[in-house]
Design an enzyme around this catalytic site. Structure first.
Site, PDB file in Angstrom:
ATOM      1  N   HIS A  83      28.453  48.436   0.190  1.00 17.67           N
ATOM      2  CA  HIS A  83      29.433  47.927  -0.776  1.00 17.67           C
ATOM      3  C   HIS A  83      29.783  48.981  -1.826  1.00 17.67           C
ATOM      4  O   HIS A  83      30.917  49.023  -2.293  1.00 17.67           O
ATOM      5  CB  HIS A  83      28.959  46.611  -1.420  1.00 17.67           C
ATOM      6  CG  HIS A  83      27.732  46.711  -2.243  1.00 17.67           C
ATOM      7  ND1 HIS A  83      26.472  46.728  -1.689  1.00 17.67           N
ATOM      8  CD2 HIS A  83      27.562  46.785  -3.585  1.00 17.67           C
ATOM      9  CE1 HIS A  83      25.575  46.807  -2.659  1.00 17.67           C
ATOM     10  NE2 HIS A  83      26.211  46.856  -3.815  1.00 17.67           N
ATOM     11  N   CYS A 168      45.991  20.781   3.473  1.00 17.98           N
ATOM     12  CA  CYS A 168      45.372  19.552   2.984  1.00 17.98           C
ATOM     13  C   CYS A 168      46.308  18.353   3.092  1.00 17.98           C
ATOM     14  O   CYS A 168      45.926  17.230   2.772  1.00 17.98           O
ATOM     15  CB  CYS A 168      44.924  19.749   1.534  1.00 17.98           C
ATOM     16  SG  CYS A 168      46.277  20.179   0.415  1.00 17.98           S
TER      17      CYS A 168
END
Length: 193
Positions: A83, A168
């Site tokens: 990272h 949704c």
């Protein structure tokens, strides 16, 4: 199968960290990775655990021609944490789709996964482009609006969301901006660096 596969990005190619978070729109990030790679970018995909519930790492690996980071503790050869290597190398951190959760974590400076660690350790010259995708009520919530304002004040740029039918079942704002337009804006930002 393409008889003439595209060649790998040239040395010195702009480095794009593509953060993919847990939204139904995560599958669209596969096309985004492909578009940016075809434009000569060195694309490194970082997926949150929630993103992996919607799409696997394999298409990103194949299309970007780079390993995919799926965990903070994924390590490559050498001594430097992956990272940190990616944060140092990045010319652009592009998060698409970006959930309300990851936007909130970035605004608060939380670093509890590979993507948010990269965001916090990002080299100061890198640009940040965020393409949200979420339920419209989540996008319009005062907490999200404040988090967007915080990140914008720190130099991050937001693209979208757009209006339409949401997964949704609601109609309204919250859809991921079209991937072609996200790629276009990402490339424009890279030209400015």
């Amino acid at each position: 199968m393409d008889a003439n596969p595209p060649s790998p990005p040239p040395t010195g190619a702009p480095v794009v960290i593509l953060g993919v978070t847990g939204s139904i729109a995560a599958h669209k990030a596969v096309d985004l990775a492909s578009l940016l790679t075809k434009q000569g970018c060195s694309v490194h995909v970082v997926m949150t655990a929630d993103a992996q519930r919607f799409v696997t790492a394999l298409p990103f690996k194949v299309l970007s021609r780079n390993p995919v980071v799926t965990d903070l503790y994924d390590e490559t050869e050498g001594w430097k944490p992956t990272h940190i290597e990616l944060a140092d190398a990045a010319d652009l951190l592009l998060i698409a789709p970006a959930t309300a959760n990851v936007i909130a974590k970035m605004a608060a400076g939380l670093a509890d996964n590979a993507l948010t660690c990269i965001a916090l350790a990002l080299n100061p010259q890198a640009r940040v482009l965020i393409a949200p995708a979420m339920n419209g009520k989540m996008w319009l919530h005062p907490a999200t609006r404040q988090n967007v304002a915080t990140l914008t004040a720190r130099g991050a740029e937001f693209i979208g969301p757009e209006e339409g039918l949401l997964s949704c079942g609601y109609e309204g704002i919250g859809r991921l901006w079209p991937v072609e337009k996200i790629a276009e804006r990402a490339l424009a930002l890279l030209r400015k660096t």
